[in-house]
Design a protein around this motif. Structure first.
Motif, PDB file in Angstrom:
ATOM      1  N   THR A  64      -7.121  15.132   0.113  1.00 48.35           N
ATOM      2  CA  THR A  64      -7.147  13.684  -0.085  1.00 48.35           C
ATOM      3  C   THR A  64      -6.593  12.951   1.130  1.00 48.35           C
ATOM      4  O   THR A  64      -7.190  11.984   1.612  1.00 48.35           O
ATOM      5  CB  THR A  64      -6.332  13.301  -1.333  1.00 48.35           C
ATOM      6  OG1 THR A  64      -6.914  13.916  -2.492  1.00 48.35           O
ATOM      7  CG2 THR A  64      -6.314  11.790  -1.535  1.00 48.35           C
ATOM      8  N   ARG A  97       0.853  -1.190   0.000  1.00 46.50           N
ATOM      9  CA  ARG A  97       0.000   0.000   0.000  1.00 46.50           C
ATOM     10  C   ARG A  97       0.892   1.243   0.000  1.00 46.50           C
ATOM     11  O   ARG A  97       1.676   1.456   0.931  1.00 46.50           O
ATOM     12  CB  ARG A  97      -0.926  -0.015   1.214  1.00 46.50           C
ATOM     13  CG  ARG A  97      -1.974  -1.124   1.138  1.00 46.50           C
ATOM     14  CD  ARG A  97      -2.740  -1.277   2.444  1.00 46.50           C
ATOM     15  NE  ARG A  97      -3.450  -0.071   2.838  1.00 46.50           N
ATOM     16  CZ  ARG A  97      -4.629   0.307   2.353  1.00 46.50           C
ATOM     17  NH1 ARG A  97      -5.238  -0.437   1.416  1.00 46.50           N
ATOM     18  NH2 ARG A  97      -5.229   1.411   2.781  1.00 46.50           N
ATOM     19  N   ARG A 100      -6.314  10.201  -7.612  1.00 51.59           N
ATOM     20  CA  ARG A 100      -7.178  11.174  -6.940  1.00 51.59           C
ATOM     21  C   ARG A 100      -6.878  12.580  -7.473  1.00 51.59           C
ATOM     22  O   ARG A 100      -5.784  13.110  -7.258  1.00 51.59           O
ATOM     23  CB  ARG A 100      -6.948  11.148  -5.431  1.00 51.59           C
ATOM     24  CG  ARG A 100      -7.069   9.762  -4.779  1.00 51.59           C
ATOM     25  CD  ARG A 100      -8.484   9.375  -4.506  1.00 51.59           C
ATOM     26  NE  ARG A 100      -8.533   8.137  -3.719  1.00 51.59           N
ATOM     27  CZ  ARG A 100      -8.661   8.092  -2.395  1.00 51.59           C
ATOM     28  NH1 ARG A 100      -8.736   9.212  -1.695  1.00 51.59           N
ATOM     29  NH2 ARG A 100      -8.702   6.921  -1.773  1.00 51.59           N
ATOM     30  N   GLU A 139      -7.897   5.111   7.686  1.00 53.77           N
ATOM     31  CA  GLU A 139      -6.769   4.474   7.009  1.00 53.77           C
ATOM     32  C   GLU A 139      -5.426   4.769   7.678  1.00 53.77           C
ATOM     33  O   GLU A 139      -4.375   4.508   7.097  1.00 53.77           O
ATOM     34  CB  GLU A 139      -6.745   4.897   5.543  1.00 53.77           C
ATOM     35  CG  GLU A 139      -8.005   4.497   4.782  1.00 53.77           C
ATOM     36  CD  GLU A 139      -8.006   5.011   3.346  1.00 53.77           C
ATOM     37  OE1 GLU A 139      -6.950   4.909   2.671  1.00 53.77           O
ATOM     38  OE2 GLU A 139      -9.048   5.532   2.908  1.00 53.77           O
ATOM     39  N   MET A 171      -8.524  10.391   3.775  1.00 48.73           N
ATOM     40  CA  MET A 171      -8.054   9.028   4.037  1.00 48.73           C
ATOM     41  C   MET A 171      -7.969   8.763   5.542  1.00 48.73           C
ATOM     42  O   MET A 171      -8.324   7.690   6.015  1.00 48.73           O
ATOM     43  CB  MET A 171      -6.698   8.812   3.358  1.00 48.73           C
ATOM     44  CG  MET A 171      -6.782   8.797   1.829  1.00 48.73           C
ATOM     45  SD  MET A 171      -5.178   9.038   1.012  1.00 48.73           S
ATOM     46  CE  MET A 171      -4.313   7.535   1.477  1.00 48.73           C
ATOM     47  N   TYR A 205      -0.465   2.266   5.516  1.00 47.64           N
ATOM     48  CA  TYR A 205       0.331   2.335   4.290  1.00 47.64           C
ATOM     49  C   TYR A 205       1.797   2.033   4.586  1.00 47.64           C
ATOM     50  O   TYR A 205       2.301   2.300   5.683  1.00 47.64           O
ATOM     51  CB  TYR A 205       0.180   3.706   3.628  1.00 47.64           C
ATOM     52  CG  TYR A 205      -1.193   3.882   2.999  1.00 47.64           C
ATOM     53  CD1 TYR A 205      -1.411   3.549   1.663  1.00 47.64           C
ATOM     54  CD2 TYR A 205      -2.263   4.323   3.761  1.00 47.64           C
ATOM     55  CE1 TYR A 205      -2.678   3.674   1.097  1.00 47.64           C
ATOM     56  CE2 TYR A 205      -3.527   4.442   3.207  1.00 47.64           C
ATOM     57  CZ  TYR A 205      -3.719   4.108   1.878  1.00 47.64           C
ATOM     58  OH  TYR A 205      -4.983   4.221   1.320  1.00 47.64           O
ATOM     59  N   VAL A 247      -2.191   5.100  -4.014  1.00 52.64           N
ATOM     60  CA  VAL A 247      -3.050   6.280  -4.057  1.00 52.64           C
ATOM     61  C   VAL A 247      -2.215   7.419  -4.631  1.00 52.64           C
ATOM     62  O   VAL A 247      -1.213   7.834  -4.036  1.00 52.64           O
ATOM     63  CB  VAL A 247      -3.574   6.651  -2.661  1.00 52.64           C
ATOM     64  CG1 VAL A 247      -4.429   7.917  -2.738  1.00 52.64           C
ATOM     65  CG2 VAL A 247      -4.386   5.503  -2.079  1.00 52.64           C
ATOM     66  N   ASP A 302      -5.040   4.143  -7.611  1.00 51.09           N
ATOM     67  CA  ASP A 302      -6.226   4.922  -7.263  1.00 51.09           C
ATOM     68  C   ASP A 302      -5.878   6.388  -7.461  1.00 51.09           C
ATOM     69  O   ASP A 302      -5.341   7.043  -6.566  1.00 51.09           O
ATOM     70  CB  ASP A 302      -6.618   4.637  -5.811  1.00 51.09           C
ATOM     71  CG  ASP A 302      -7.861   5.398  -5.373  1.00 51.09           C
ATOM     72  OD1 ASP A 302      -8.448   6.114  -6.204  1.00 51.09           O
ATOM     73  OD2 ASP A 302      -8.213   5.301  -4.179  1.00 51.09           O
ATOM     74  N   CYS A 341      -1.993  11.221  -5.824  1.00 47.77           N
ATOM     75  CA  CYS A 341      -2.645  12.521  -5.618  1.00 47.77           C
ATOM     76  C   CYS A 341      -2.072  13.565  -6.577  1.00 47.77           C
ATOM     77  O   CYS A 341      -0.867  13.828  -6.561  1.00 47.77           O
ATOM     78  CB  CYS A 341      -2.440  13.000  -4.190  1.00 47.77           C
ATOM     79  SG  CYS A 341      -2.859  11.791  -2.912  1.00 47.77           S
ATOM     80  N   ILE A 386       1.488   5.604  -1.311  1.00 50.28           N
ATOM     81  CA  ILE A 386       0.903   6.915  -1.579  1.00 50.28           C
ATOM     82  C   ILE A 386       1.913   7.743  -2.351  1.00 50.28           C
ATOM     83  O   ILE A 386       3.108   7.704  -2.055  1.00 50.28           O
ATOM     84  CB  ILE A 386       0.549   7.663  -0.273  1.00 50.28           C
ATOM     85  CG1 ILE A 386      -0.414   6.848   0.590  1.00 50.28           C
ATOM     86  CG2 ILE A 386      -0.047   9.038  -0.575  1.00 50.28           C
ATOM     87  CD1 ILE A 386      -0.609   7.417   1.996  1.00 50.28           C
TER      88      ILE A 386
END
Length: 295
Positions: free
Chosen positions: A199, A138, A192, A208, A203, A212, A164, A190, A166, A140
């Motif tokens: 964002t 996971r 965003r 969440e 999360m 991560y 994720v 994902d 952004c 970001i």
């Protein structure tokens, strides 16, 4: 230590920074009429290296031979530091394993406005390796642009992994999405569209926190501290946060530069030095990156 970066298809040699007591010395390297071809096809170009210190020392080099400097204070062991010339960076790039899909994205991005924001291939390779070493599932990314670094990460994530991504600029995000699709990793990304702070906060509100493994930040420099605080809440203990542009084209080492972005990065770097929540390592890859390991 040295670093290098590719800006919009042009190859720029690195800046060289080292510290001796009561003095900070930075070597700035610039091309005269750059002539760069991607990946192992560069032609050497004349370059000038200047060293700014309290003694205003200056060194010039008009060839592609490496320039080696030693820290003058014995407390640093007279450590020799090599400046990455066009020839050396050419060699480095020939040793970057760049998948075809990443090369195609890099070449398309080089034709776009703002292409200097794209990370260098050696930098993306390091990010992907960190994700693999960590066994991350996971991730970001704050600041996607056209997706070179996020695609490099997505390619090495397991099929069940998620990134994720952004990004506030929809046009560049659409380019990234196109390459996610072409690479067959859309199910792992994902994307965003919007402000990263919004964002990340959403999360956290969704429960969440600490879920991560890895995060990469390459976005608005004056927001670094805020991004970092939010990511510390989202990344688990033992996870990694990587911050880009911490050397900021060498400006952070020049006491004569005091614009707001430079000052904010200096302040962020100082804060990280004193932050015992993380272990840190600042490395001169790309425009300088700090790797933070959450305790």
């Amino acid at each position: 230590m040295t670093g290098s970066v590719i800006h919009g298809g042009w190859g720029f040699p690195p800046l060289l920074t080292f510290v001796v007591p009561n003095r900070l010395c930075t070597n700035y390297t610039t091309f005269n009429k750059p002539n760069f071809k991607p990946f192992g096809q560069q032609k050497s170009a004349p370059l000038t290296i200047s060293c700014l210190s309290d003694k205003a020392l200056t060194t010039s080099c008009l060839s592609d031979k490496a320039v080696t400097t030693a820290a003058s204070d014995h407390n640093y062991g007279n450590k020799q530091v090599i400046s990455v010339t066009p020839r050396i960076y050419d060699y480095l790039l020939t040793n970057v394993r760049e998948p075809t899909i990443l090369r195609e994205l890099r070449e398309e991005t080089a034709t776009m406005r703002g292409s200097q924001m794209q990370v260098s291939p050696d930098q993306a390779q390091l990010l992907a390796m960190l994700v693999q070493i960590l066994g991350a599932k996971r991730c970001i990314e704050v600041g996607v642009y056209t997706g070179y670094s996020s695609l490099a990460v997505a390619l090495v994530l397991p099929d069940s992994g998620i990134l994720v991504a952004c990004e506030r600029d929809n046009n560049s995000l659409e380019v990234a999405k196109k390459y996610y699709e072409r690479a067959g990793v859309s199910h792992k990304v994902d994307a965003r569209h919007g402000l990263a702070v919004d964002t990340l906060n959403s999360m956290l509100e969704n429960g969440e926190g600490c879920s991560y493994d890895f995060a990469f930040v390459d976005a608005e420099k004056r927001m670094y501290q805020e991004y970092f605080e939010l990511l510390l809440k989202l990344v688990r203990p033992g996870g990694v946060i990587v911050i880009d542009n911490v050397l900021w084209h060498g400006k952070v080492a020049d006491p004569l530069v005091d614009d707001k972005k430079t000052e904010s990065i200096r302040s962020f770097n100082r804060a990280l030095m004193d932050d015992m929540r993380v272990s840190i390592s600042m490395i001169p890859v790309g425009d300088g990156m700090t790797i933070c390991h959450k305790r």
